[in-house]
Write an enzyme that holds these catalytic residues in place. Structure first.
Site, mmCIF file in Angstrom:
data_model
loop_
_atom_site.group_PDB
_atom_site.id
_atom_site.type_symbol
_atom_site.label_atom_id
_atom_site.label_comp_id
_atom_site.label_asym_id
_atom_site.label_seq_id
_atom_site.Cartn_x
_atom_site.Cartn_y
_atom_site.Cartn_z
ATOM 1 N N THR A 176 1.760 79.644 24.514
ATOM 2 C CA THR A 176 0.325 79.449 24.745
ATOM 3 C C THR A 176 0.106 79.205 26.239
ATOM 4 O O THR A 176 0.969 78.634 26.897
ATOM 5 C CB THR A 176 -0.148 78.231 23.933
ATOM 6 N N VAL A 218 -6.409 78.225 12.394
ATOM 7 C CA VAL A 218 -6.811 78.036 13.790
ATOM 8 C C VAL A 218 -6.242 76.695 14.247
ATOM 9 O O VAL A 218 -6.348 75.699 13.532
ATOM 10 C CB VAL A 218 -8.350 78.032 13.930
ATOM 11 N N THR A 267 -0.721 72.232 24.875
ATOM 12 C CA THR A 267 0.090 73.228 24.160
ATOM 13 C C THR A 267 1.087 72.514 23.265
ATOM 14 O O THR A 267 1.705 71.526 23.680
ATOM 15 C CB THR A 267 0.836 74.154 25.134
ATOM 16 N N GLY A 313 -0.345 72.588 17.046
ATOM 17 C CA GLY A 313 -1.791 72.411 17.131
ATOM 18 C C GLY A 313 -2.395 71.442 16.141
ATOM 19 O O GLY A 313 -3.366 70.746 16.449
HETATM 20 N N1 ASP Z 1 -1.276 74.844 20.250
HETATM 21 C C1 ASP Z 1 -1.137 76.216 19.802
HETATM 22 C C2 ASP Z 1 -1.579 76.312 18.376
HETATM 23 O O1 ASP Z 1 -1.305 75.416 17.619
HETATM 24 C C3 ASP Z 1 0.253 76.722 19.913
HETATM 25 C C4 ASP Z 1 0.941 76.510 21.232
HETATM 26 O O2 ASP Z 1 0.507 75.694 22.024
HETATM 27 O O3 ASP Z 1 1.947 77.182 21.503
HETATM 28 O O4 ASP Z 1 -2.162 77.319 18.016
#
Ligand code: ASP
Length: 317
Positions: free
Chosen positions: A182, A211, A232, A235
């Site tokens: 991300t 999501v 990041t 999530g």
């Molecule tokens: N935070 C992002 C999600 O959960 C994933 C990531 O940060 O790599 O969609």
């Protein structure tokens, strides 16, 4: 004439299980170059006197364009072998924000998020509706869903599906450290304004329209007059702790230093709940923080004194 105010920029390309042994020399070089390129794209905007909002957009677009990161080209695959992308952007000076989720056909989701902020009366648009809104915008570049494909992400999907099939009872849903890539940026401009933006393909093998925190204002992205954050990690945990807003609230209401606020949330509250990941943040003095509780986080920065760097692993930068 008063000295020009300092500017600052920090960006991430995701946190997770990132081990030296897993990256070939070529891949590592490519990632470091892409991080440096994105950093320079954003810093050029700031040095020209541009806004923090334009700087974070330019940075995130550069990262979306790189196949190394889980955003735009190179986004992860969902359980159906397709891509659904999420992005958000926030202007700390005005508290205006825009976000999109489940986007399937826009080359640079962060640009669409910015349009939602500036050209619609809304903050967040999803799925088919986000596409219909994009149809009303003259210069939003559209792509077929397989444009985001990369062989590397397809392999990750197959590995993740095999892991899920073979996982011990109760372990299939343990996604700790099972993501990275991300992207996000936070900037302080010459006017003293802060902005933040984040963009992702979400988590490999996601289903049911899942999501995460990335497009949720206050979850994965937040900016106000004192503080900006892009997060990041896993999530679901960032959503439950409203991580990005919590960090800025600690700075605003408790007078915490940026470092203390970010460290308390990322290094203490998040793991205490069972989550993991990292965040990048800037305050109005141009202090930068970029803690993570995983083995690595792709990151790059330019400090107010102009010093700049790129780092991946926990023992650098
Ligand atoms: N935070 C992002 C999600 O959960 C994933 C990531 O940060 O790599 O969609």
């Amino acid at each position: 004439m008063p000295a020009p105010r300092p500017t600052a920029l920090v960006l991430h390309g995701g946190a997770g299980v990132i081990e030296r042994a897993d990256l070939s020399a070529d891949t590592e070089r490519g990632i470091r170059e892409a991080l440096a390129q994105a950093r320079e794209a954003g810093d050029a905007v700031l040095r020209a006197g541009g806004s923090a909002l334009d700087a974070v957009q330019a940075t995130v677009v550069a990262l979306e364009e790189s196949p190394h990161f889980n955003a735009g080209k190179g986004a992860v695959f969902d359980a159906d072998g397709r891509h659904e992308l999420d992005a958000s952007i926030m202007d700390g000076a005005t508290l205006r924000a825009g976000a999109v989720a489940g986007v399937t056909d826009v080359r640079n989701p962060v640009v669409l998020a910015r349009r939602v902020m500036e050209d619609s009366p809304h903050v967040m648009l999803i799925g088919a509706g986000a596409s219909r809104f994009a149809d009303t915008q003259a210069d939003i570049e559209r792509v077929a869903n397989d444009w985001y494909d990369t062989p590397h992400r397809l392999q990750q999907l197959h590995e993740e599906q095999a892991r899920e099939r073979e996982a011990a009872e109760g372990e299939a849903n343990n996604l700790k450290g099972r993501y990275f890539g991300t992207v996000g940026a936070v900037a302080l401009d010459v006017h003293g304004n802060i902005a933040a933006a984040t963009s992702t393909g979400g988590m490999t093998n996601k289903r049911w329209g899942r999501v995460g925190d990335t497009p949720v204002i206050g979850g994965g992205t937040y900016a106000d007059a004192r503080c900006g954050v892009s997060a990041t990690g896993w999530g679901e945990f960032f959503l439950r702790l409203a991580v990005a807003h919590d960090i800025c609230a600690r700075v605003a209401y408790r007078g915490d230093s940026l470092k203390q606020a970010v460290d308390d949330v990322i290094l203490r509250a998040l793991p205490a709940l069972g989550g993991d990941g990292g965040a990048i943040a800037i305050d109005r003095e141009g202090n930068i923080a970029m803690p993570f509780n995983t083995s690595g986080m792709y990151r790059a920065w330019v400090k107010p004194d102009g010093s700049r760097g790129v780092a991946i692993f926990g023992d650098e930068g």
